[in-house]
Every structure is written in C-alpha cells, then in structure tokens.
Design an enzyme around this catalytic site. Structure first.
Site, PDB file in Angstrom:
ATOM      1  N   ASP A 112     -10.875  -2.084  -8.753  1.00  0.00           N
ATOM      2  CA  ASP A 112     -10.807  -2.151 -10.147  1.00  0.00           C
ATOM      3  C   ASP A 112     -11.088  -0.839 -10.748  1.00  0.00           C
ATOM      4  O   ASP A 112     -12.445  -0.525 -10.793  1.00  0.00           O
ATOM      5  CB  ASP A 112     -11.512  -3.281 -11.094  1.00  0.00           C
ATOM      6  CG  ASP A 112     -11.666  -3.322 -12.307  1.00  0.00           C
ATOM      7  OD1 ASP A 112     -10.860  -2.372 -12.817  1.00  0.00           O
ATOM      8  OD2 ASP A 112     -12.305  -3.889 -12.807  1.00  0.00           O
ATOM      9  N   HIS A 186     -13.867   5.728  -6.370  1.00  0.00           N
ATOM     10  CA  HIS A 186     -14.599   5.279  -5.286  1.00  0.00           C
ATOM     11  C   HIS A 186     -15.666   6.074  -4.684  1.00  0.00           C
ATOM     12  O   HIS A 186     -15.736   6.991  -5.112  1.00  0.00           O
ATOM     13  CB  HIS A 186     -13.386   5.034  -4.242  1.00  0.00           C
ATOM     14  CG  HIS A 186     -12.999   6.179  -3.414  1.00  0.00           C
ATOM     15  ND1 HIS A 186     -12.230   7.297  -3.853  1.00  0.00           N
ATOM     16  CD2 HIS A 186     -13.426   6.588  -2.228  1.00  0.00           C
ATOM     17  CE1 HIS A 186     -12.185   8.225  -2.890  1.00  0.00           C
ATOM     18  NE2 HIS A 186     -12.817   7.597  -2.028  1.00  0.00           N
TER      19      HIS A 186
HETATM   20 ZN   LIG Z   1     -13.305   8.092   1.977  1.00  0.00          ZN
END
Ligand SMILES: [Zn+2]
Length: 210
Positions: A112, A186
C-alpha cells in the site's frame, strides 16, 4: 575504593589482586556466548494481532544479544516482502542481498504505497548510525553498525537520527520513502554478519507476519 581490607596492604597482595581481576575478565570473555540461533526466536517474539497499521510497540528490546538484528524494521504486523533476498535487483546476494519491505494497509497482500510512505523505520539492533543523503541507488541511506552485525536501510524519505548517533534496538532511525533507484515507497533492508551478506528473514525481518 575497592575494598578497605585491601587498601594499604603490601604491593604483592595488590599485584595478586590485579592479576586475579585480569584473569577473571579473560575468563568472562571466553565464556561470552556466541549469537543464538535466531530462528529459534521467531516463536517468542510477541506481536500485536492488529493489522490496522497503527504504530505497534516494538518487542525486540531485551531479546538476547542486542548486537543481533531481531525485529521487523517496520515494526508492523502487516509488513510484507515485495522482493526477496538474492533475486531481481538483490542478486547476487553476496553484494546486493536484501529484502524489500512495505506495508499492506488493507490486507490484500499487496503493498500500500500511501500506507507505506513515511512509516517509521526501527533500528533492529544496537549500534551507531552512519547517514548518507541522495546516494545512488540507495537514496537516503543508513548503515547501522554494531559489533558483528551491520544493517542497511535504503530509499528513506528522511532521517530521525544524527550521523554518528548511538541507537538501541527499537529506536526510530528514519522514515520509509522512495528515494534513489526505487519504483515506489518501500524499505530495502540488508543484514551483514562479520562482513558477509546474510538473509534478513533469518533475523526476524518478517517476524510475526509469516
Ligand atoms: Zn531492494
């Protein structure tokens, strides 16, 4: 004052005392336990059952040797892995070994982006942080250096610590971003043991979520 009974006595007794202390210290060093089998820890790390995305209490504090990475660096039970160790841009593992972690806000198994951006990143062990801004491909990057272990945290939105700062496992050190070579928010997380790249999943990087 060590002990009144020793004060003022002959230099021989003092010498014996000092030698005894040195010997004891040496024995303690020899007895220092090697890092535990971390795989045995995964069952003992209690995680909150909630998947609401709220900040979860970090549970790694107090787990055995503070030098060993022992927690999910995102600290949330709905942490998911979006790229595995030693594959894709993480190959070869000896150089680029890492896992990519993100937050699955609605439980559909997918990252998400909105729920991931800005998520606090936690130190997974004790050590000293070294910050690097706007690097390539790692973006805003932190090396956290302990005694045997070094962990890497890449693509950060920002830092929560100062360069050279000593931190404890569970301290917030930065925030998830998408800086450097990254296709979306991320955390790229690396674990190095005595200079060798190892799989973060063996060090509870996804504890409680598998
Ligand atoms: Zn990575």
């Amino acid at each position: 004052m060590i002990n009144d009974g020793w004060a003022g006595t002959g230099s021989l007794r003092k010498l014996i005392f000092v030698l005894a202390i040195i010997g004891l210290g040496y024995l303690l060093l020899q007895m220092r336990p090697v890092p535990l089998q971390v795989s045995a820890w995964s069952g003992s790390v209690a995680r909150p059952g909630s998947i609401t995305g709220e900040a979860a209490p970090l549970t790694g504090r107090g787990i055995a040797d503070p030098d060993v990475p022992a927690i999910d660096p995102l600290g949330l039970p709905n942490t998911i892995m979006t790229q595995g160790y030693g594959v894709g841009s993480h190959a070869p593992a000896e150089i680029w070994g890492a896992v990519d972690l993100a937050i699955d806000g609605n439980g559909d198994g997918q990252a998400d982006p909105d729920g991931t951006l800005g998520t606090p990143v936690y130190a997974t062990h004790d050590g000293v942080v070294h910050l690097a801004s706007n690097t390539w491909p790692a973006g805003n990057h932190i090396w956290l250096e302990g005694i045997h272990f070094k962990t890497g945290y890449s693509h950060l939105q920002g830092f929560a610590v100062a360069d050279g700062q000593a931190v404890k496992r569970g301290d917030v050190i930065g925030y998830v971003g998408s800086t450097g070579q990254s296709s979306g928010p991320h955390l790229d997380y690396q674990v190095w043991k005595d200079g060798v790249n190892v799989n973060p999943l063996d060090y509870n990087a996804l504890a409680g979520t598998r």
